[in-house]
Design a protein around this motif. Structure first.
Motif, PDB file in Angstrom:
ATOM      1  N   SER A  79     -20.487  22.397   0.001  1.00 19.19           N
ATOM      2  CA  SER A  79     -21.081  21.822   1.151  1.00 19.19           C
ATOM      3  C   SER A  79     -22.198  22.846   1.586  1.00 19.19           C
ATOM      4  CB  SER A  79     -20.334  21.457   2.484  1.00 19.19           C
ATOM      5  OG  SER A  79     -20.789  21.334   3.360  1.00 19.19           O
ATOM      6  N   LEU A  80     -23.454  22.347   1.359  1.00 20.52           N
ATOM      7  CA  LEU A  80     -24.611  23.105   1.525  1.00 20.52           C
ATOM      8  C   LEU A  80     -25.080  22.510   3.093  1.00 20.52           C
ATOM      9  CD1 LEU A  80     -26.276  23.000  -1.820  1.00 20.52           C
ATOM     10  CD2 LEU A  80     -24.787  24.664  -0.733  1.00 20.52           C
ATOM     11  N   SER A  81     -24.543  23.196   4.054  1.00 23.83           N
ATOM     12  CA  SER A  81     -25.056  22.586   5.284  1.00 23.83           C
ATOM     13  C   SER A  81     -25.070  23.708   6.364  1.00 23.83           C
ATOM     14  CB  SER A  81     -24.350  21.538   5.899  1.00 23.83           C
ATOM     15  OG  SER A  81     -24.235  21.085   7.208  1.00 23.83           O
ATOM     16  N   ARG A  82     -25.949  23.992   7.522  1.00 22.42           N
ATOM     17  CA  ARG A  82     -25.811  24.962   8.371  1.00 22.42           C
ATOM     18  C   ARG A  82     -24.677  24.628   9.335  1.00 22.42           C
ATOM     19  NH1 ARG A  82     -31.886  27.243   9.447  1.00 22.42           N
ATOM     20  NH2 ARG A  82     -32.414  28.050   7.732  1.00 22.42           N
ATOM     21  N   ARG A  83     -24.803  22.961   9.471  1.00 20.97           N
ATOM     22  CA  ARG A  83     -23.774  22.703  10.522  1.00 20.97           C
ATOM     23  C   ARG A  83     -22.328  22.879  10.087  1.00 20.97           C
ATOM     24  NH1 ARG A  83     -25.302  19.346  14.607  1.00 20.97           N
ATOM     25  NH2 ARG A  83     -27.649  18.771  14.618  1.00 20.97           N
ATOM     26  N   ALA A  84     -22.204  22.961   8.846  1.00 19.70           N
ATOM     27  CA  ALA A  84     -21.010  23.056   8.177  1.00 19.70           C
ATOM     28  C   ALA A  84     -20.605  24.586   8.219  1.00 19.70           C
ATOM     29  CB  ALA A  84     -20.744  22.626   6.750  1.00 19.70           C
ATOM     30  N   ASP A  85     -21.467  25.354   7.991  1.00 16.59           N
ATOM     31  CA  ASP A  85     -21.281  26.743   8.228  1.00 16.59           C
ATOM     32  C   ASP A  85     -20.789  27.267   9.452  1.00 16.59           C
ATOM     33  OD1 ASP A  85     -21.909  27.077   5.548  1.00 16.59           O
ATOM     34  OD2 ASP A  85     -23.946  27.658   5.919  1.00 16.59           O
ATOM     35  N   ARG A  86     -21.588  26.636  10.361  1.00 13.72           N
ATOM     36  CA  ARG A  86     -21.406  26.855  11.894  1.00 13.72           C
ATOM     37  C   ARG A  86     -20.012  26.415  12.361  1.00 13.72           C
ATOM     38  NH1 ARG A  86     -25.664  25.010  13.971  1.00 13.72           N
ATOM     39  NH2 ARG A  86     -24.860  23.060  14.492  1.00 13.72           N
ATOM     40  N   ALA A  87     -19.308  25.394  11.883  1.00 16.15           N
ATOM     41  CA  ALA A  87     -18.256  24.578  12.110  1.00 16.15           C
ATOM     42  C   ALA A  87     -17.113  25.631  11.652  1.00 16.15           C
ATOM     43  CB  ALA A  87     -18.044  23.402  11.530  1.00 16.15           C
ATOM     44  N   GLU A  88     -17.356  26.179  10.372  1.00 14.01           N
ATOM     45  CA  GLU A  88     -16.422  27.290   9.941  1.00 14.01           C
ATOM     46  C   GLU A  88     -16.084  28.447  10.682  1.00 14.01           C
ATOM     47  OE1 GLU A  88     -17.630  27.352   6.013  1.00 14.01           O
ATOM     48  OE2 GLU A  88     -15.754  26.105   5.129  1.00 14.01           O
ATOM     49  N   ASP A  89     -17.438  29.103  11.077  1.00 12.33           N
ATOM     50  CA  ASP A  89     -17.605  30.070  11.904  1.00 12.33           C
ATOM     51  C   ASP A  89     -16.911  29.964  13.368  1.00 12.33           C
ATOM     52  OD1 ASP A  89     -19.175  31.560   9.768  1.00 12.33           O
ATOM     53  OD2 ASP A  89     -20.757  30.723  10.982  1.00 12.33           O
ATOM     54  N   GLU A  90     -16.895  28.812  13.771  1.00 15.14           N
ATOM     55  CA  GLU A  90     -16.445  28.510  15.055  1.00 15.14           C
ATOM     56  C   GLU A  90     -14.923  28.113  15.149  1.00 15.14           C
ATOM     57  OE1 GLU A  90     -18.421  25.149  16.509  1.00 15.14           O
ATOM     58  OE2 GLU A  90     -20.385  26.126  17.176  1.00 15.14           O
ATOM     59  N   ALA A  91     -14.316  27.865  14.171  1.00 11.49           N
ATOM     60  CA  ALA A  91     -12.837  27.798  13.896  1.00 11.49           C
ATOM     61  C   ALA A  91     -12.225  29.015  13.747  1.00 11.49           C
ATOM     62  CB  ALA A  91     -12.850  26.820  12.600  1.00 11.49           C
ATOM     63  N   PRO A  92     -11.155  28.950  14.434  1.00 15.61           N
ATOM     64  CA  PRO A  92     -10.084  30.168  14.497  1.00 15.61           C
ATOM     65  C   PRO A  92      -9.552  30.637  13.359  1.00 15.61           C
ATOM     66  CG  PRO A  92      -9.172  28.446  15.460  1.00 15.61           C
ATOM     67  CD  PRO A  92     -10.297  28.007  15.211  1.00 15.61           C
ATOM     68  N   GLY A  93      -9.570  31.705  13.139  1.00 17.74           N
ATOM     69  CA  GLY A  93      -9.124  32.488  11.798  1.00 17.74           C
ATOM     70  C   GLY A  93      -9.780  32.221  10.623  1.00 17.74           C
ATOM     71  N   GLU A  94      -9.140  32.318   9.417  1.00 17.46           N
ATOM     72  CA  GLU A  94      -9.846  32.075   8.018  1.00 17.46           C
ATOM     73  C   GLU A  94      -9.079  31.300   7.361  1.00 17.46           C
ATOM     74  OE1 GLU A  94     -12.469  33.915   7.041  1.00 17.46           O
ATOM     75  OE2 GLU A  94     -12.633  35.361   8.844  1.00 17.46           O
ATOM     76  N   GLY A  95     -10.073  30.416   6.833  1.00 18.37           N
ATOM     77  CA  GLY A  95      -9.741  28.984   6.025  1.00 18.37           C
ATOM     78  C   GLY A  95      -8.759  29.500   4.833  1.00 18.37           C
ATOM     79  N   ALA A  96      -8.956  30.695   4.381  1.00 19.06           N
ATOM     80  CA  ALA A  96      -7.770  31.094   3.097  1.00 19.06           C
ATOM     81  C   ALA A  96      -6.396  31.217   3.680  1.00 19.06           C
ATOM     82  CB  ALA A  96      -8.232  32.186   2.283  1.00 19.06           C
TER      83      ALA A  96
END
Length: 312
Positions: A79-96
């Motif tokens: 996913s090449l998107s600044r909005r997607a990057d920001r959404a992942e940064d705002e979400a708590p914890g790490e995706g892995a």
């Protein structure tokens, strides 16, 4: 990132949109009014950070959307998107570190169902291992381990225990027990046939087998290896890194032990038979214990982030 596709009854679309819009970790929200025909309703698309996925799915199910509409989830490879990057940064914890319990339950359900395909793979793996046992060939043993599908039911039992779901646990246990009983019985018949045509001999089974004798001699090291493999296998499932499962499969001697038990039984060597059965049981217990403890630990560690979507 995860991609959600929702089919929502028209009179509930606003309610679901409010939930999505106030959930940290969601972005790329698209509404297609009246686009769905079966069932009828609106189609809503959005991307959500993996960290927020489980909580959001739980809320959507609480709203009954899985009954009145549809919830579909896909993993996004890129996913090449600044909005997607920001959404992942705002979400708590790490995706892995996040566990998608619904996805895990669905995956283990598919892999732990007693089906003709499951029985075929397990039987073929056991027969290949039988050839490896008689020939004392480690390559065949490794190949048989990789083919065997038994990790699915073992993971299914661990998942069901952590989620306190007796029916999936029972289904996985039935698949495991019936699967190995059928595979060992058919491998026993296969051994009789191979002996009749002169390809299997008692001398090979009873003679020195430096590469495969460990299969029927269980010890605490067998349990340790099974435990470590169980942890690795469970982490590979919860983190969607399925490639690690191949390494797990060739780390434990479940299928080879079943094969050795079947072959030894056909020649009346009950010491090897019971030793192999012990190895089989020890490995399965080690994997289930490891998987259960791993999932329980993940659940406990992730609980500090909360299980519900976080309001913006």
């Amino acid at each position: 990132m995860l991609h959600l596709r929702l089919i929502i009854p028209a009179d509930r679309t606003d309610e679901v949109l409010q939930l999505l819009e106030r959930t940290v970790g969601t972005t790329h929200l698209v509404v297609l009014s009246g686009a769905a025909r079966e069932p009828r309703g609106d189609v809503v698309l959005c991307d959500v950070a993996r960290e927020a996925g489980d909580g959001l799915l739980a809320r959507l199910r609480e709203m009954g959307l899985d009954r009145s509409g549809s919830i579909a989830l896909e993993h996004i490879d890129l996913s090449l998107s600044r909005r997607a990057d920001r959404a992942e940064d705002e979400a708590p914890g790490e995706g892995a570190d996040a566990v998608l319990w619904e996805s895990l339950t669905d995956a283990t359900h598919e892999e732990s169902t007693l089906s003709a395909t499951y029985l075929a793979f397990l039987t073929l793996a056991t027969m290949i291992a039988a050839c490896g046992v008689v020939l004392d060939n480690a390559i065949l043993i490794v190949g048989a381990m990789a083919v065997g599908p038994e990790f699915g039911p073992l993971a299914g039992i661990s998942t069901a225990l952590v989620r306190r779901a007796p029916r999936p646990a029972w289904r996985s246990l039935v698949a495991l027990v019936v699967g190995f009983v059928v595979a060992m019985a058919l491998t026993g018949g296969f051994s009789y046939f191979m002996d009749a045509v002169g390809l299997f001999t008692e001398h090979r089974v009873e003679g020195p087998r430096p590469n495969t004798s460990f299969i029927w001699q269980p010890d605490w090291m067998s349990f340790v290896v099974a435990f470590l493999a169980g942890v690795a296998g469970t982490l590979s499932l919860t983190s969607a890194k399925s490639g690690a499962l191949v390494g797990v499969a060739i780390s434990v001697t479940t299928v080879p032990a079943a094969a050795n038990a079947a072959v030894a039984f056909t020649y009346g060597d009950y010491a090897q038979t019971w030793g192999s059965v012990g190895q089989l049981g020890l490995n399965m217990v080690g994997i289930v214990v490891a998987g259960t403890l791993t999932l329980a630990t993940q659940k406990l560690l992730w609980a500090r982030h909360g299980t519900l979507p976080v309001a913006r």
